[in-house]
Design a protein around this motif. Sequence first.
Motif, PDB file in Angstrom:
ATOM      1  N   ALA A 227      23.228 -12.071  28.452  1.00 19.45           N
ATOM      2  CA  ALA A 227      24.429 -11.492  29.056  1.00 19.45           C
ATOM      3  C   ALA A 227      24.516  -9.977  28.855  1.00 19.45           C
ATOM      4  N   GLY A 228      23.486  -9.371  28.262  1.00 18.88           N
ATOM      5  CA  GLY A 228      23.487  -7.929  28.050  1.00 18.88           C
ATOM      6  C   GLY A 228      23.930  -7.508  26.667  1.00 18.88           C
ATOM      7  N   GLY A 229      23.938  -8.441  25.729  1.00 21.20           N
ATOM      8  CA  GLY A 229      24.318  -8.124  24.364  1.00 21.20           C
ATOM      9  C   GLY A 229      23.126  -8.112  23.436  1.00 21.20           C
ATOM     10  N   GLU A 230      23.401  -7.889  22.172  1.00 25.67           N
ATOM     11  CA  GLU A 230      22.351  -7.889  21.156  1.00 25.67           C
ATOM     12  C   GLU A 230      22.959  -8.278  19.819  1.00 25.67           C
ATOM     13  N   VAL A 231      22.089  -8.717  18.926  1.00 28.93           N
ATOM     14  CA  VAL A 231      22.497  -9.060  17.559  1.00 28.93           C
ATOM     15  C   VAL A 231      21.592  -8.270  16.627  1.00 28.93           C
ATOM     16  N   LEU A 232      22.193  -7.420  15.799  1.00 28.04           N
ATOM     17  CA  LEU A 232      21.453  -6.492  14.956  1.00 28.04           C
ATOM     18  C   LEU A 232      21.783  -6.715  13.495  1.00 28.04           C
ATOM     19  N   ASN A 233      20.784  -6.500  12.622  1.00 29.72           N
ATOM     20  CA  ASN A 233      21.105  -6.456  11.205  1.00 29.72           C
ATOM     21  C   ASN A 233      21.755  -5.103  10.893  1.00 29.72           C
ATOM     22  N   LEU A 234      22.162  -4.880   9.681  1.00 27.31           N
ATOM     23  CA  LEU A 234      22.923  -3.670   9.371  1.00 27.31           C
ATOM     24  C   LEU A 234      22.058  -2.418   9.365  1.00 27.31           C
ATOM     25  N   ALA A 235      20.741  -2.574   9.521  1.00 24.50           N
ATOM     26  CA  ALA A 235      19.855  -1.423   9.701  1.00 24.50           C
ATOM     27  C   ALA A 235      19.677  -1.082  11.179  1.00 24.50           C
ATOM     28  N   GLY A 236      20.325  -1.870  12.048  1.00 30.54           N
ATOM     29  CA  GLY A 236      20.215  -1.628  13.486  1.00 30.54           C
ATOM     30  C   GLY A 236      19.026  -2.290  14.133  1.00 30.54           C
ATOM     31  N   GLU A 237      18.401  -3.238  13.448  1.00 25.17           N
ATOM     32  CA  GLU A 237      17.229  -3.942  13.984  1.00 25.17           C
ATOM     33  C   GLU A 237      17.640  -5.317  14.508  1.00 25.17           C
ATOM     34  N   VAL A 238      16.928  -5.802  15.520  1.00 22.67           N
ATOM     35  CA  VAL A 238      17.244  -7.095  16.115  1.00 22.67           C
ATOM     36  C   VAL A 238      17.123  -8.212  15.078  1.00 22.67           C
ATOM     37  N   LEU A 239      18.101  -9.109  15.071  1.00 23.25           N
ATOM     38  CA  LEU A 239      18.055 -10.276  14.187  1.00 23.25           C
ATOM     39  C   LEU A 239      16.950 -11.210  14.678  1.00 23.25           C
ATOM     40  N   THR A 240      15.998 -11.513  13.797  1.00 24.31           N
ATOM     41  CA  THR A 240      14.843 -12.327  14.171  1.00 24.31           C
ATOM     42  C   THR A 240      14.759 -13.588  13.315  1.00 24.31           C
ATOM     43  N   TYR A 241      13.807 -14.450  13.657  1.00 19.41           N
ATOM     44  CA  TYR A 241      13.772 -15.802  13.098  1.00 19.41           C
ATOM     45  C   TYR A 241      12.383 -16.180  12.581  1.00 19.41           C
ATOM     46  N   GLU A 242      11.728 -15.240  11.917  1.00 24.65           N
ATOM     47  CA  GLU A 242      10.447 -15.580  11.306  1.00 24.65           C
ATOM     48  C   GLU A 242      10.643 -16.675  10.249  1.00 24.65           C
ATOM     49  N   ALA A 243       9.608 -17.453  10.042  1.00 24.80           N
ATOM     50  CA  ALA A 243       9.659 -18.468   8.991  1.00 24.80           C
ATOM     51  C   ALA A 243       9.776 -17.777   7.636  1.00 24.80           C
ATOM     52  N   ARG A 244      10.706 -18.231   6.830  1.00 28.38           N
ATOM     53  CA  ARG A 244      10.865 -17.718   5.473  1.00 28.38           C
ATOM     54  C   ARG A 244      11.432 -18.826   4.593  1.00 28.38           C
ATOM     55  N   GLU A 245      11.418 -18.601   3.296  1.00 35.07           N
ATOM     56  CA  GLU A 245      11.833 -19.645   2.360  1.00 35.07           C
ATOM     57  C   GLU A 245      13.293 -20.019   2.569  1.00 35.07           C
ATOM     58  N   SER A 246      14.147 -19.011   2.684  1.00 34.19           N
ATOM     59  CA  SER A 246      15.570 -19.255   2.895  1.00 34.19           C
ATOM     60  C   SER A 246      15.890 -19.244   4.379  1.00 34.19           C
ATOM     61  N   PHE A 247      16.773 -20.138   4.794  1.00 34.36           N
ATOM     62  CA  PHE A 247      17.213 -20.175   6.186  1.00 34.36           C
ATOM     63  C   PHE A 247      18.420 -19.271   6.427  1.00 34.36           C
ATOM     64  N   LEU A 248      18.884 -18.563   5.398  1.00 34.39           N
ATOM     65  CA  LEU A 248      20.060 -17.714   5.555  1.00 34.39           C
ATOM     66  C   LEU A 248      19.724 -16.433   6.306  1.00 34.39           C
ATOM     67  N   ASN A 249      20.626 -16.029   7.198  1.00 33.35           N
ATOM     68  CA  ASN A 249      20.511 -14.762   7.905  1.00 33.35           C
ATOM     69  C   ASN A 249      21.058 -13.625   7.047  1.00 33.35           C
ATOM     70  N   PRO A 250      20.599 -12.400   7.305  1.00 30.45           N
ATOM     71  CA  PRO A 250      21.294 -11.251   6.731  1.00 30.45           C
ATOM     72  C   PRO A 250      22.617 -11.030   7.469  1.00 30.45           C
ATOM     73  N   SER A 251      23.459 -10.137   6.964  1.00 32.75           N
ATOM     74  CA  SER A 251      24.646  -9.737   7.701  1.00 32.75           C
ATOM     75  C   SER A 251      24.227  -9.155   9.047  1.00 32.75           C
ATOM     76  N   PHE A 252      25.094  -9.303  10.049  1.00 31.70           N
ATOM     77  CA  PHE A 252      24.707  -8.817  11.381  1.00 31.70           C
ATOM     78  C   PHE A 252      25.920  -8.354  12.172  1.00 31.70           C
ATOM     79  N   LEU A 253      25.610  -7.660  13.268  1.00 34.38           N
ATOM     80  CA  LEU A 253      26.594  -7.212  14.252  1.00 34.38           C
ATOM     81  C   LEU A 253      26.164  -7.735  15.608  1.00 34.38           C
ATOM     82  N   ALA A 254      27.062  -8.402  16.322  1.00 40.64           N
ATOM     83  CA  ALA A 254      26.816  -8.810  17.703  1.00 40.64           C
ATOM     84  C   ALA A 254      27.680  -7.924  18.597  1.00 40.64           C
TER      85      ALA A 254
END
Length: 272
Positions: A227-254
């Motif tokens: 729809a023309g939006g984005e979801v960014l972490n607090l460093a301004g980078e796109v929130l991504t979904y690489e495999a990692r030990e924890s399933f928790l996301n960092p804080s983000f801005l949509a």
Amino acid sequence: MSHPYIPKVIDLVRAAGAATLPYWRSDVAVTEKADASPVTAADLAAHHILLDGLQALAPEVPVLSEEAADIPLAERAAWTRWWLVDPLDGTKEFIAGSEEFTVNVALIEQGRVVFGVVGIPANGRCYYGGAGLGAWCSDVPGKEYSISVRLAPAQGFTLVASKRHSSAAQETLLVGLSARFGEPALANIGSSLKFCLLAEGNADCYPRLAPTSQWDTAAAQGVLEGAGGEVLNLAGEVLTYEARESFLNPSFLALPAAAEWRGELIELARAL
């Protein structure tokens, strides 16, 4: 442009949502998972429909569901494409009898959302979309309309907030936003519907400075990106979904990707 999997995934999301409704506003038994979050028979009924359906649709694409997430990191790290599923997002809303619960399915490739489908079982509405694909809402199967973010508020800045989760950092951000835009209106809504409010142009920003899990956000992030939006972490980078030990996301801005105040919001968040 669309994705060939989307129509079938919409059907599966609607079927999974229908499977939750016999338990809704009934005396459904609630059990507690290892992380103390609640789970009901409705979560599990939707999970099995989605798991079976997605495996039939694309047998080569693995499924990571909130209700079957005990897959070793070593195995998940080898995935390049997978389904990320929340069979019932907003279980607490569901238990409370609210309509604000959803069924979420996202296709992930190389850590990015290809597309997401968000269904609302209580009213039959379905949102879907992905970056480069566009975004749509369907209230009735077979009838859809396109949706898009708004770049400037018509009357006043509207901030989406969680009904159940806030934090000191979020309150600090609210103060900064108030200084820039005036006192914002607050739209409180449960589950992944917070992203959908932005995607259809009914709100301006959703800051999340408290924990979420990957399956809580991926599908709705796809809708918002379409729809023309984005979801960014607090460093301004796109929130991504690489495999990692924890399933928790960092804080983000949509937020809308082309909003003129985008940079100011990121600066406010970086200062938290």
